[in-house]
Design an enzyme around this catalytic site. Structure first.
Site, PDB file in Angstrom:
ATOM      1  N   ASP A  84      20.438  65.239  67.038  1.00  6.88           N
ATOM      2  CA  ASP A  84      19.918  64.672  68.282  1.00  6.88           C
ATOM      3  C   ASP A  84      19.650  65.809  69.275  1.00  6.88           C
ATOM      4  O   ASP A  84      20.444  66.738  69.412  1.00  6.88           O
ATOM      5  CB  ASP A  84      20.927  63.679  68.875  1.00  6.88           C
ATOM      6  CG  ASP A  84      20.295  62.782  69.923  1.00  6.88           C
ATOM      7  OD1 ASP A  84      20.174  61.571  69.669  1.00  6.88           O
ATOM      8  OD2 ASP A  84      19.916  63.302  71.001  1.00  6.88           O
ATOM      9  N   ILE A  85      18.530  65.695  69.986  1.00  8.21           N
ATOM     10  CA  ILE A  85      18.128  66.754  70.915  1.00  8.21           C
ATOM     11  C   ILE A  85      19.022  66.778  72.166  1.00  8.21           C
ATOM     12  O   ILE A  85      19.088  67.791  72.870  1.00  8.21           O
ATOM     13  CB  ILE A  85      16.635  66.563  71.304  1.00  8.21           C
ATOM     14  CG1 ILE A  85      16.020  67.872  71.755  1.00  8.21           C
ATOM     15  CG2 ILE A  85      16.459  65.460  72.334  1.00  8.21           C
ATOM     16  CD1 ILE A  85      14.507  67.826  71.850  1.00  8.21           C
TER      17      ILE A  85
ATOM     18  N   ASN B   5      21.460  51.210  68.511  1.00  9.78           N
ATOM     19  CA  ASN B   5      21.136  50.583  69.781  1.00  9.78           C
ATOM     20  C   ASN B   5      19.902  49.710  69.582  1.00  9.78           C
ATOM     21  O   ASN B   5      19.001  50.065  68.813  1.00  9.78           O
ATOM     22  CB  ASN B   5      20.851  51.645  70.854  1.00  9.78           C
ATOM     23  CG  ASN B   5      22.073  52.487  71.158  1.00  9.78           C
ATOM     24  OD1 ASN B   5      23.197  51.998  71.094  1.00  9.78           O
ATOM     25  ND2 ASN B   5      21.863  53.754  71.468  1.00  9.78           N
TER      26      ASN B   5
ATOM     27  N   VAL C 261      13.875  54.879  71.745  1.00  8.79           N
ATOM     28  CA  VAL C 261      12.843  55.221  70.754  1.00  8.79           C
ATOM     29  C   VAL C 261      12.711  54.050  69.786  1.00  8.79           C
ATOM     30  O   VAL C 261      13.685  53.666  69.129  1.00  8.79           O
ATOM     31  CB  VAL C 261      13.197  56.512  69.986  1.00  8.79           C
ATOM     32  CG1 VAL C 261      12.110  56.813  68.959  1.00  8.79           C
ATOM     33  CG2 VAL C 261      13.361  57.695  70.946  1.00  8.79           C
TER      34      VAL C 261
ATOM     35  N   HIS D 245      17.162  53.778  64.277  1.00 14.87           N
ATOM     36  CA  HIS D 245      17.910  55.008  63.983  1.00 14.87           C
ATOM     37  C   HIS D 245      19.396  54.746  64.104  1.00 14.87           C
ATOM     38  O   HIS D 245      19.856  54.065  65.018  1.00 14.87           O
ATOM     39  CB  HIS D 245      17.494  56.159  64.904  1.00 14.87           C
ATOM     40  CG  HIS D 245      17.404  55.798  66.348  1.00 14.87           C
ATOM     41  ND1 HIS D 245      16.329  55.107  66.879  1.00 14.87           N
ATOM     42  CD2 HIS D 245      18.249  56.017  67.381  1.00 14.87           C
ATOM     43  CE1 HIS D 245      16.524  54.922  68.174  1.00 14.87           C
ATOM     44  NE2 HIS D 245      17.689  55.460  68.502  1.00 14.87           N
TER      45      HIS D 245
ATOM     46  N   HIS E 157      22.845  56.352  64.924  1.00 19.43           N
ATOM     47  CA  HIS E 157      23.516  57.500  65.538  1.00 19.43           C
ATOM     48  C   HIS E 157      24.801  57.784  64.761  1.00 19.43           C
ATOM     49  O   HIS E 157      25.590  56.869  64.498  1.00 19.43           O
ATOM     50  CB  HIS E 157      23.918  57.184  66.988  1.00 19.43           C
ATOM     51  CG  HIS E 157      22.785  57.004  67.943  1.00 19.43           C
ATOM     52  ND1 HIS E 157      22.342  58.015  68.783  1.00 19.43           N
ATOM     53  CD2 HIS E 157      22.005  55.932  68.217  1.00 19.43           C
ATOM     54  CE1 HIS E 157      21.347  57.554  69.528  1.00 19.43           C
ATOM     55  NE2 HIS E 157      21.127  56.302  69.207  1.00 19.43           N
TER      56      HIS E 157
HETATM   57  P1  AMP Z   1      18.304  55.560  71.521  1.00 22.18           P
HETATM   58  O1  AMP Z   1      18.537  55.750  72.986  1.00 22.18           O
HETATM   59  O2  AMP Z   1      19.369  54.793  70.808  1.00 22.18           O
HETATM   60  O3  AMP Z   1      16.910  55.006  71.251  1.00 22.18           O
HETATM   61  O4  AMP Z   1      18.372  56.984  70.874  1.00 22.18           O
HETATM   62  C1  AMP Z   1      17.264  57.866  70.867  1.00 22.18           C
HETATM   63  C2  AMP Z   1      17.812  59.224  70.656  1.00 22.18           C
HETATM   64  O5  AMP Z   1      16.768  60.079  70.271  1.00 22.18           O
HETATM   65  C3  AMP Z   1      18.461  59.839  71.901  1.00 22.18           C
HETATM   66  O6  AMP Z   1      19.816  60.127  71.645  1.00 22.18           O
HETATM   67  C4  AMP Z   1      17.618  61.073  72.151  1.00 22.18           C
HETATM   68  O7  AMP Z   1      18.380  62.158  72.632  1.00 22.18           O
HETATM   69  C5  AMP Z   1      17.041  61.346  70.777  1.00 22.18           C
HETATM   70  N1  AMP Z   1      15.784  62.096  70.749  1.00 22.18           N
HETATM   71  C6  AMP Z   1      14.672  61.854  71.472  1.00 22.18           C
HETATM   72  N2  AMP Z   1      13.701  62.727  71.150  1.00 22.18           N
HETATM   73  C7  AMP Z   1      14.226  63.540  70.195  1.00 22.18           C
HETATM   74  C8  AMP Z   1      13.732  64.645  69.456  1.00 22.18           C
HETATM   75  N3  AMP Z   1      12.490  65.118  69.629  1.00 22.18           N
HETATM   76  N4  AMP Z   1      14.554  65.248  68.569  1.00 22.18           N
HETATM   77  C9  AMP Z   1      15.804  64.790  68.376  1.00 22.18           C
HETATM   78  N5  AMP Z   1      16.331  63.749  69.030  1.00 22.18           N
HETATM   79  C10 AMP Z   1      15.557  63.127  69.933  1.00 22.18           C
END
Ligand code: AMP
Length: 113
Positions: A29-30, A86, A95, A99, A101
């Protein structure tokens, strides 16, 4: 609708990939919320848990097996970890590509804030 995760799958934008096969990709995760924070995603575009279909059952199970594999490989399986999906606004989903976590490396509080 494609998301930033589709671009990561297509290698159009970089990510720190920790696992990949034909159906599943896992990457760091970024914006990590724990010392270990990995996202495990199906390559199939499924926006949210609400879009899951019966035919996705094996694929979703595979996400958890990949989580287990990473936990064992990275050495935190016994200490413990958390897996979270989520869903939509109240779930905190940002997003729209499903996914899992995978969080580890510190004691995680419950209930979540
Ligand atoms: P959610 O809030 O459950 O939709 O999780 C989305 C996750 O994607 C968050 O924890 C972000 O930090 C992560 N995220 C968004 N863009 C990127 C990216 N380019 N590379 C890695 N993680 C990302």
């Amino acid at each position: 609708m494609s998301t930033i995760f589709s671009k990561i799958i297509q290698k159009e934008i970089p990510a720190k990939i920790v696992y990949e096969d034909d159906e599943v990709l896992a990457f760091e995760d970024i914006s990590p919320q724990a010392p270990v924070h990995i996202l495990i995603i199906p390559k199939k575009e499924i926006p949210t848990l609400n879009h899951l279909q019966a035919e996705d059952a094996v694929l979703m199970g595979k996400l958890f097996l990949v989580a287990q594999k990473i936990a064992k490989e990275q050495g935190f399986a016994e200490q413990g970890y958390r897996t979270v999906f989520n869903c939509n606004e109240d779930g905190g989903q940002t997003v729209d590509h499903i996914h899992l976590h995978l969080l580890a490396g510190r004691s995680l509080t419950w209930p979540p804030g």
